[in-house]
Design a protein around this motif. Structure first.
Motif, PDB file in Angstrom:
ATOM      1  N   MET A 151      49.299  37.634  32.487  1.00 44.82           N
ATOM      2  CA  MET A 151      48.847  38.563  33.521  1.00 44.82           C
ATOM      3  C   MET A 151      47.427  38.232  33.957  1.00 44.82           C
ATOM      4  SD  MET A 151      50.284  42.151  32.004  1.00 44.82           S
ATOM      5  CE  MET A 151      52.009  42.341  31.536  1.00 44.82           C
ATOM      6  N   GLN A 152      46.581  37.884  32.989  1.00 45.40           N
ATOM      7  CA  GLN A 152      45.196  37.524  33.307  1.00 45.40           C
ATOM      8  C   GLN A 152      45.155  36.375  34.313  1.00 45.40           C
ATOM      9  OE1 GLN A 152      42.789  40.029  31.107  1.00 45.40           O
ATOM     10  NE2 GLN A 152      41.850  38.058  31.365  1.00 45.40           N
ATOM     11  N   GLU A 153      46.060  35.422  34.140  1.00 48.30           N
ATOM     12  CA  GLU A 153      46.060  34.223  34.976  1.00 48.30           C
ATOM     13  C   GLU A 153      46.659  34.462  36.350  1.00 48.30           C
ATOM     14  OE1 GLU A 153      48.214  31.495  32.570  1.00 48.30           O
ATOM     15  OE2 GLU A 153      46.590  31.183  31.116  1.00 48.30           O
ATOM     16  N   GLN A 154      47.468  35.525  36.490  1.00 53.16           N
ATOM     17  CA  GLN A 154      48.204  35.698  37.738  1.00 53.16           C
ATOM     18  C   GLN A 154      47.783  36.897  38.585  1.00 53.16           C
ATOM     19  OE1 GLN A 154      52.594  34.900  37.341  1.00 53.16           O
ATOM     20  NE2 GLN A 154      52.110  34.778  35.158  1.00 53.16           N
ATOM     21  N   LEU A 155      47.415  37.997  37.951  1.00 45.07           N
ATOM     22  CA  LEU A 155      47.113  39.204  38.710  1.00 45.07           C
ATOM     23  C   LEU A 155      45.737  39.122  39.360  1.00 45.07           C
ATOM     24  CD1 LEU A 155      48.466  41.976  36.313  1.00 45.07           C
ATOM     25  CD2 LEU A 155      49.628  40.908  38.255  1.00 45.07           C
ATOM     26  N   SER A 156      45.634  39.686  40.548  1.00 43.87           N
ATOM     27  CA  SER A 156      44.367  39.703  41.279  1.00 43.87           C
ATOM     28  C   SER A 156      44.399  40.856  42.282  1.00 43.87           C
ATOM     29  CB  SER A 156      44.158  38.374  42.026  1.00 43.87           C
ATOM     30  OG  SER A 156      45.098  38.256  43.089  1.00 43.87           O
ATOM     31  N   VAL A 157      43.356  40.957  43.084  1.00 47.06           N
ATOM     32  CA  VAL A 157      43.325  42.011  44.100  1.00 47.06           C
ATOM     33  C   VAL A 157      44.350  41.765  45.190  1.00 47.06           C
ATOM     34  CG1 VAL A 157      40.895  42.538  43.682  1.00 47.06           C
ATOM     35  CG2 VAL A 157      41.511  40.816  45.382  1.00 47.06           C
ATOM     36  N   GLU A 158      44.941  40.574  45.225  1.00 47.39           N
ATOM     37  CA  GLU A 158      45.936  40.247  46.241  1.00 47.39           C
ATOM     38  C   GLU A 158      47.329  40.026  45.665  1.00 47.39           C
ATOM     39  OE1 GLU A 158      44.298  36.827  48.120  1.00 47.39           O
ATOM     40  OE2 GLU A 158      42.980  37.988  49.453  1.00 47.39           O
ATOM     41  N   LYS A 207      45.269  46.179  30.275  1.00 48.48           N
ATOM     42  CA  LYS A 207      44.444  47.265  30.773  1.00 48.48           C
ATOM     43  C   LYS A 207      43.210  47.475  29.896  1.00 48.48           C
ATOM     44  CE  LYS A 207      44.609  50.074  33.448  1.00 48.48           C
ATOM     45  NZ  LYS A 207      43.835  50.189  34.721  1.00 48.48           N
ATOM     46  N   ASN A 208      43.370  47.248  28.594  1.00 50.77           N
ATOM     47  CA  ASN A 208      42.227  47.420  27.696  1.00 50.77           C
ATOM     48  C   ASN A 208      41.166  46.352  27.944  1.00 50.77           C
ATOM     49  OD1 ASN A 208      41.610  49.406  25.632  1.00 50.77           O
ATOM     50  ND2 ASN A 208      41.406  47.682  24.221  1.00 50.77           N
ATOM     51  N   LYS A 209      41.612  45.191  28.387  1.00 52.73           N
ATOM     52  CA  LYS A 209      40.670  44.116  28.675  1.00 52.73           C
ATOM     53  C   LYS A 209      40.175  44.139  30.118  1.00 52.73           C
ATOM     54  CE  LYS A 209      42.358  40.805  25.226  1.00 52.73           C
ATOM     55  NZ  LYS A 209      42.800  39.410  24.976  1.00 52.73           N
ATOM     56  N   ASN A 210      40.916  44.820  30.987  1.00 54.60           N
ATOM     57  CA  ASN A 210      40.601  44.795  32.421  1.00 54.60           C
ATOM     58  C   ASN A 210      40.639  46.198  33.020  1.00 54.60           C
ATOM     59  OD1 ASN A 210      40.794  41.627  33.040  1.00 54.60           O
ATOM     60  ND2 ASN A 210      42.512  42.197  31.713  1.00 54.60           N
ATOM     61  N   PRO A 211      39.770  47.096  32.565  1.00 51.00           N
ATOM     62  CA  PRO A 211      39.782  48.455  33.121  1.00 51.00           C
ATOM     63  C   PRO A 211      39.354  48.517  34.578  1.00 51.00           C
ATOM     64  CG  PRO A 211      37.881  48.129  31.675  1.00 51.00           C
ATOM     65  CD  PRO A 211      38.760  46.924  31.508  1.00 51.00           C
ATOM     66  N   ASP A 212      38.888  47.384  35.121  1.00 54.78           N
ATOM     67  CA  ASP A 212      38.528  47.356  36.537  1.00 54.78           C
ATOM     68  C   ASP A 212      39.753  47.236  37.448  1.00 54.78           C
ATOM     69  OD1 ASP A 212      38.590  44.733  35.226  1.00 54.78           O
ATOM     70  OD2 ASP A 212      38.152  43.902  37.213  1.00 54.78           O
ATOM     71  N   PHE A 213      40.928  46.952  36.886  1.00 51.98           N
ATOM     72  CA  PHE A 213      42.159  46.883  37.683  1.00 51.98           C
ATOM     73  C   PHE A 213      42.700  48.304  37.875  1.00 51.98           C
ATOM     74  CE2 PHE A 213      43.896  42.420  38.116  1.00 51.98           C
ATOM     75  CZ  PHE A 213      42.693  41.793  37.839  1.00 51.98           C
ATOM     76  N   PHE A 214      41.931  49.118  38.561  1.00 51.22           N
ATOM     77  CA  PHE A 214      42.223  50.543  38.696  1.00 51.22           C
ATOM     78  C   PHE A 214      43.468  50.812  39.528  1.00 51.22           C
ATOM     79  CE2 PHE A 214      39.584  49.312  42.265  1.00 51.22           C
ATOM     80  CZ  PHE A 214      40.215  49.902  43.339  1.00 51.22           C
ATOM     81  N   LYS A 266      56.582  43.428  38.369  1.00 49.45           N
ATOM     82  CA  LYS A 266      56.090  43.809  39.696  1.00 49.45           C
ATOM     83  C   LYS A 266      55.333  45.129  39.561  1.00 49.45           C
ATOM     84  CE  LYS A 266      58.953  43.351  43.128  1.00 49.45           C
ATOM     85  NZ  LYS A 266      58.302  42.255  43.886  1.00 49.45           N
ATOM     86  N   PHE A 267      54.042  45.083  39.798  1.00 51.55           N
ATOM     87  CA  PHE A 267      53.208  46.270  39.614  1.00 51.55           C
ATOM     88  C   PHE A 267      53.189  47.144  40.865  1.00 51.55           C
ATOM     89  CE2 PHE A 267      51.725  43.621  36.201  1.00 51.55           C
ATOM     90  CZ  PHE A 267      51.449  44.536  35.192  1.00 51.55           C
ATOM     91  N   ASN A 268      53.270  48.445  40.634  1.00 49.85           N
ATOM     92  CA  ASN A 268      53.118  49.418  41.703  1.00 49.85           C
ATOM     93  C   ASN A 268      51.627  49.651  41.950  1.00 49.85           C
ATOM     94  OD1 ASN A 268      55.955  49.761  41.511  1.00 49.85           O
ATOM     95  ND2 ASN A 268      55.648  51.263  39.872  1.00 49.85           N
ATOM     96  N   ILE A 269      51.284  50.016  43.163  1.00 53.04           N
ATOM     97  CA  ILE A 269      49.885  50.148  43.554  1.00 53.04           C
ATOM     98  C   ILE A 269      49.533  51.607  43.781  1.00 53.04           C
ATOM     99  CG2 ILE A 269      48.108  49.404  45.184  1.00 53.04           C
ATOM    100  CD1 ILE A 269      49.418  47.196  43.418  1.00 53.04           C
ATOM    101  N   LEU A 270      48.501  52.055  43.124  1.00 54.07           N
ATOM    102  CA  LEU A 270      48.044  53.427  43.242  1.00 54.07           C
ATOM    103  C   LEU A 270      47.712  53.758  44.699  1.00 54.07           C
ATOM    104  CD1 LEU A 270      47.144  56.000  41.632  1.00 54.07           C
ATOM    105  CD2 LEU A 270      44.842  55.007  41.630  1.00 54.07           C
ATOM    106  N   ASN A 271      48.239  54.877  45.155  1.00 58.99           N
ATOM    107  CA  ASN A 271      47.967  55.380  46.510  1.00 58.99           C
ATOM    108  C   ASN A 271      48.340  54.389  47.615  1.00 58.99           C
ATOM    109  OD1 ASN A 271      46.948  57.701  45.353  1.00 58.99           O
ATOM    110  ND2 ASN A 271      44.811  57.062  45.512  1.00 58.99           N
ATOM    111  N   ASN A 272      49.151  53.373  47.266  1.00 56.98           N
ATOM    112  CA  ASN A 272      49.558  52.348  48.240  1.00 56.98           C
ATOM    113  C   ASN A 272      48.352  51.680  48.917  1.00 56.98           C
ATOM    114  OD1 ASN A 272      52.414  52.641  47.945  1.00 56.98           O
ATOM    115  ND2 ASN A 272      52.279  54.554  49.111  1.00 56.98           N
TER     116      ASN A 272
END
Length: 363
Positions: free
Chosen positions: A53-60, A83-90, A107-113
């Motif tokens: 996940m660290q290698e693949q997830l991003s703001v996009e 999440k414990n390592k990346n609490p900035d992925f709000f 596939k992650f869902n996005i808060l408030n779309n």
């Protein structure tokens, strides 16, 4: 062989709390084919899932792909570790697992779309806010002082979000962004914001959750000089309890297992559960406000030490010692003997905490 896919839908909110309420709902595996043959799951650790996940997830990018079949429980652990390592992925707000015999996609869902552009802007704001608090904390020399500063800063700059707590929904109030950018949060937001800044400072820290006297709840642990301690920033904020008034407190600052479990139980499915058996750096111990036994004279000496503040809070190790102090001071009249150490005073007020065994005297 017929090609088979499985969909595992999870409404897990990444240990997110709305109103300090854990919302976790995993729908069991659903087979699209009645002729499925069970396949082996890959032998993989939560750490490896997290690393992927660290290698693949991003703001996009909100998906993580693995070329192996991974058990849903291992994914759950991997997500919690991430999440414990990346609490900035709000913005991560639950996920869906799509798996066949050879691969797994999360596939992650996005808060408030939120859109990618909104996430990017908000993430930049969060990083800037966290960096600012980190820089302020760096002005202190010891890890203890840094932890104390961040604890107090979050309380002084965050309003407990009762509307979010009562909404029954996940929201920005349950994130680090809600806490240190918006200044409104519930327990998960307090905890993730603290974790984020501790990560910046290089201080080992984590978030744990469980059932408390006030409902579902989240809080932190830290490691200081090789020893683990619990701390609950939310409950040290009197604003988090509508029945409480006053300034920030330190009753839940660097406490041990015995103190913590007076008010809550801990979920067993944590990634890591520290053993907290030291009070060496407890706030009351460090500030000479911890009394192993009751003494009117020692109480007076401590009041004299805090005479300029006109207030002192004293913690006791057990209910028996605490109850003796309460009765002796305010029923037998020992308070007047103790006040003789202080000299002149305008009035005397006191409050008691029957759970944390703390007496606060204002004089």
């Amino acid at each position: 062989m017929k090609f088979i896919k499985k969909f595992i839908v999870s409404a897990v909110c990444l240990v997110s709390m709305c109103g300090c309420e854990m919302r976790t709902d995993i729908i069991p595996q659903y087979n699209l084919s009645n002729s499925q043959t069970e396949q082996e799951y890959a032998e993989i650790s939560a750490e490896t899932v997290c690393q992927g996940m660290q290698e693949q997830l991003s703001v996009e990018n909100f998906d993580a792909y693995f070329d192996m079949r991974i058990d849903s429980e291992m994914i759950k652990d991997g997500v919690a570790l991430f999440k414990n390592k990346n609490p900035d992925f709000f913005w991560l707000n639950g996920y869906t697992i799509v798996t066949d015999n050879k691969s797994t996609k999360i596939k992650f869902n996005i808060l408030n779309n939120y859109s990618p552009d909104e996430i990017r802007t908000m993430h930049d704001e969060l990083i800037a806010a966290a960096d600012n608090i980190t820089a302020l904390a760096q002005n202190y020399e010891s890890s203890y002082e840094k932890i104390l500063f961040v604890h107090d800063y979050i309380i002084n700059n965050t309003d407990y979000d009762f509307a979010g707590a009562d909404s029954g929904q996940n929201g920005i109030w349950g994130t680090s962004y809600g806490c240190i950018v918006n200044g409104h949060a519930v327990c998960q937001g307090y905890s993730e914001a603290f974790l984020m800044i501790m990560n910046n400072l290089g201080i080992e820290c984590g978030v744990c959750a469980g059932d408390s006297d006030r409902g579902r709840h989240a809080w932190n642990y830290v490691c200081l000089d090789g020893k683990y301690y619990w701390l609950d920033i939310t409950w040290d904020d009197p604003e988090s309890d509508e029945n409480e008034e006053g300034n920030l407190e330190h009753k839940y600052f660097l406490i041990d297992d015995e103190m913590l479990f007076r008010t809550r139980t801990l979920d067993e499915n944590q990634i890591f559960i520290p053993k907290c058996n030291s009070l060496d750096d407890n706030y009351f111990v460090r500030n000479n406000c911890f009394m192993d036994y009751y003494s009117a004279d020692e109480t007076g000496e401590k009041m004299l030490e805090y005479a300029e503040n006109h207030e002192i809070s004293i913690m006791f190790p057990s209910y028996g010692v605490y109850n003796e102090a309460v009765y002796s001071l305010f029923e037998d009249g020992d308070i007047w003997s103790a006040l003789s150490y202080v000299g002149e005073f305008s009035e005397i007020k006191y409050s008691t905490d029957d759970i944390m065994y703390v007496i606060t005297i204002t004089f």
